[in-house]
Design a protein around this motif. Structure first.
Motif, PDB file in Angstrom:
ATOM      1  N   THR A 281      41.248  42.696  59.062  1.00 25.39           N
ATOM      2  CA  THR A 281      42.179  43.805  58.870  1.00 25.39           C
ATOM      3  C   THR A 281      42.196  44.246  57.411  1.00 25.39           C
ATOM      4  N   VAL A 282      42.242  43.293  56.492  1.00 25.23           N
ATOM      5  CA  VAL A 282      42.261  43.623  55.063  1.00 25.23           C
ATOM      6  C   VAL A 282      40.975  44.342  54.670  1.00 25.23           C
ATOM      7  N   TYR A 283      39.853  43.884  55.203  1.00 26.42           N
ATOM      8  CA  TYR A 283      38.560  44.519  54.912  1.00 26.42           C
ATOM      9  C   TYR A 283      38.592  45.995  55.280  1.00 26.42           C
ATOM     10  N   GLU A 284      39.116  46.308  56.464  1.00 24.19           N
ATOM     11  CA  GLU A 284      39.168  47.703  56.896  1.00 24.19           C
ATOM     12  C   GLU A 284      40.156  48.502  56.062  1.00 24.19           C
ATOM     13  N   GLU A 285      41.277  47.892  55.684  1.00 23.77           N
ATOM     14  CA  GLU A 285      42.257  48.587  54.846  1.00 23.77           C
ATOM     15  C   GLU A 285      41.680  48.931  53.482  1.00 23.77           C
ATOM     16  N   LEU A 286      40.801  48.071  52.980  1.00 21.15           N
ATOM     17  CA  LEU A 286      40.196  48.326  51.669  1.00 21.15           C
ATOM     18  C   LEU A 286      39.068  49.343  51.731  1.00 21.15           C
ATOM     19  N   SER A 287      38.642  49.706  52.944  1.00 17.08           N
ATOM     20  CA  SER A 287      37.505  50.627  53.068  1.00 17.08           C
ATOM     21  C   SER A 287      37.817  51.998  52.509  1.00 17.08           C
ATOM     22  N   GLY A 288      39.112  52.371  52.485  1.00 20.47           N
ATOM     23  CA  GLY A 288      39.468  53.684  51.950  1.00 20.47           C
ATOM     24  C   GLY A 288      39.728  53.683  50.464  1.00 20.47           C
ATOM     25  N   SER A 289      39.595  52.542  49.807  1.00 22.67           N
ATOM     26  CA  SER A 289      39.862  52.466  48.369  1.00 22.67           C
ATOM     27  C   SER A 289      38.681  53.025  47.578  1.00 22.67           C
ATOM     28  N   THR A 290      38.978  53.914  46.657  1.00 23.37           N
ATOM     29  CA  THR A 290      37.908  54.484  45.825  1.00 23.37           C
ATOM     30  C   THR A 290      37.421  53.490  44.791  1.00 23.37           C
ATOM     31  N   LYS A 291      38.297  52.577  44.393  1.00 25.05           N
ATOM     32  CA  LYS A 291      37.918  51.565  43.414  1.00 25.05           C
ATOM     33  C   LYS A 291      38.516  50.231  43.842  1.00 25.05           C
ATOM     34  N   LEU A 292      37.656  49.281  44.139  1.00 25.34           N
ATOM     35  CA  LEU A 292      38.125  47.975  44.566  1.00 25.34           C
ATOM     36  C   LEU A 292      38.562  47.146  43.367  1.00 25.34           C
TER      37      LEU A 292
ATOM     38  N   ALA B 166      38.783  40.332  50.843  1.00 22.77           N
ATOM     39  CA  ALA B 166      39.565  40.187  52.071  1.00 22.77           C
ATOM     40  C   ALA B 166      39.825  38.721  52.403  1.00 22.77           C
ATOM     41  N   VAL B 167      38.788  37.877  52.293  1.00 20.65           N
ATOM     42  CA  VAL B 167      38.984  36.460  52.643  1.00 20.65           C
ATOM     43  C   VAL B 167      39.843  35.756  51.596  1.00 20.65           C
ATOM     44  N   ASP B 168      39.715  36.149  50.333  1.00 17.38           N
ATOM     45  CA  ASP B 168      40.574  35.547  49.313  1.00 17.38           C
ATOM     46  C   ASP B 168      42.034  35.896  49.571  1.00 17.38           C
ATOM     47  N   HIS B 169      42.284  37.149  49.958  1.00 14.59           N
ATOM     48  CA  HIS B 169      43.666  37.529  50.292  1.00 14.59           C
ATOM     49  C   HIS B 169      44.190  36.687  51.446  1.00 14.59           C
TER      50      HIS B 169
END
Length: 395
Positions: A140-151, A107-110
């Motif tokens: 915001t990006v951190y929360e959006e990635l929370s639903g990803s099955t594979k990061l 998230a912070v890199d993005h």
């Protein structure tokens, strides 16, 4: 195996990398005067060390592996240096709180890479960037990635280190120049540095409007919300969970953070958006960000008002507060309005951000109220708790 220091050939590569880094700092100043001013506050130290494959910062120094730096072209080096500066400017390591490290790293890199690309820096191929999340902050990006099955993976050949490695007896080459500091207080100084650099760039006419708004939105709050909320809200009633006691595991780092038992910060905030407060809106937005960074999970009911409620919206980690939050109002002021509006659905607690102009209820409601007043507020209410925001640029 006994670790060794860099040999004579490696020391020569360090010397070349050091010359490049000094020139690159000037290159950043030309490309982005705002970032260039901040770059002057960082030491630049190339190393030959097995523990540092690419680059990292501890808030005091940017360390890079000399060979990594020498293999990059000028545009790539400026991007990497800008990347490390933005990590410091946005206080990413202090903002992580209890978040899962790997997802937070992405998230912070993005956030950093997105800002650099928008400023015109040429990105390295394969960097972390999510096109659908352009313009979004790390939370915001951190929360959006929370639903990803594979990061997604961070390319180890390009990715910087977010946790400076310490002593390692198995690292074959260890450079005595690599000496990162564990200093939580450094992030406090970055708040002042960012404000000063933004003011300098603004005065020179070199700070883009979008970047000025972004700095204000993601910038430091002037109120120490961790401390104020700890005193102000002794118990959050959502689900019967407590916001206290703080997490003891962070005491040694000088941080006062909520414990893992925290389920949710449930709070209402009423923002006075009358005509007399328009100039204070960037600070109000920064204070809202400061409130939300006190807790991983939250339910924020945000009211905007002048002589009426102009907007009433609930924000959560899955529906976060936008950075470019529009103002609704700019009319007269009636500070009785939010209390009347909340009579049927009283909040756990209410924070009111205002300059104090306009009528105030004679009596306090049954729930606790904290008045967050602008500098030079006309008067203080006769009830409730009060906190005064710092003037812009004031330490």
């Amino acid at each position: 195996m006994t670790p060794r220091a860099p040999n004579s050939e490696e020391l020569e590569r360090k010397r070349r990398a050091r010359e490049l880094m000094r020139a690159d700092r000037q290159g950043v100043l030309v490309s982005s005067p705002f970032l260039g001013v901040l770059a002057m506050r960082l030491e630049l130290v190339p190393v030959i060390d097995s523990r540092v494959p690419t680059a990292l910062t501890d808030g005091h120094t940017v360390y890079t592996h000399a060979d990594f730096w020498l293999q990059l072209n000028e545009a790539q080096r400026l991007f990497v240096l800008g990347h490390e500066i933005w990590h410091c400017a946005l206080q990413h390591f202090a903002r992580r709180l209890e978040r899962e490290p790997w997802r937070w790293n992405l998230a912070v890199d993005h956030e950093v890479n997105d800002l650099l690309m928008r400023e015109g820096f040429k990105p390295l191929e394969g960097i972390t960037h999510f096109e659908r999340l352009r313009g979004q902050n790390a939370e915001t990006v951190y929360e959006e990635l929370s639903g990803s099955t594979k990061l997604p993976e961070r390319d180890p050949r390009l990715a910087d280190l977010h946790d400076p490695p310490g002593p390692d007896p198995n690292a074959p080459v260890q450079d005595p120049d690599y000496a990162p500091r564990q200093d939580p207080e450094i992030w406090r100084s970055w708040e002042t540095r960012v404000r000063a650099a933004a003011q300098q760039a603004h005065a020179a006419g070199t700070l883009p409007g979008w970047l000025e708004a972004r700095i204000a939105a993601a910038g430091p709050p002037s109120v120490p919300w961790q401390r104020y909320l700890q005193r102000f809200i002794q118990q959050v009633r959502g689900g019967g969970t407590r916001w206290l006691p703080p997490s003891r595991r962070h005491w040694g780092r000088g941080l006062y953070l909520p414990s893992r038992r925290t389920e949710r910060l449930d709070l209402a905030v009423a923002v006075d958006t009358s005509g007399s407060t328009v100039e204070h809106w960037p600070q109000f937005r920064a204070e809202l960000g400061g409130i939300l960074r006190t807790c991983d999970d939250y339910r924020l009911r945000l009211l905007q008002l002048d002589t009426r409620i102009t907007n009433d919206h609930v924000y959560t980690p899955s529906q976060p507060l936008p950075e470019a939050l529009p103002i609704h109002g700019a009319g007269g002021t009636d500070l009785c309005v939010p209390f009347k509006h909340l009579e049927e659905t009283p909040p756990t607690a209410l924070v009111v951000m205002t300059d104090g102009f306009g009528p105030i209820p004679d009596q306090a409601p049954a729930y606790p109220v904290l008045w967050a007043l602008t500098p030079g507020a006309s008067r203080k209410p006769g009830w409730g708790k009060t906190a005064t925001m710092r003037a812009t640029g004031q330490s």
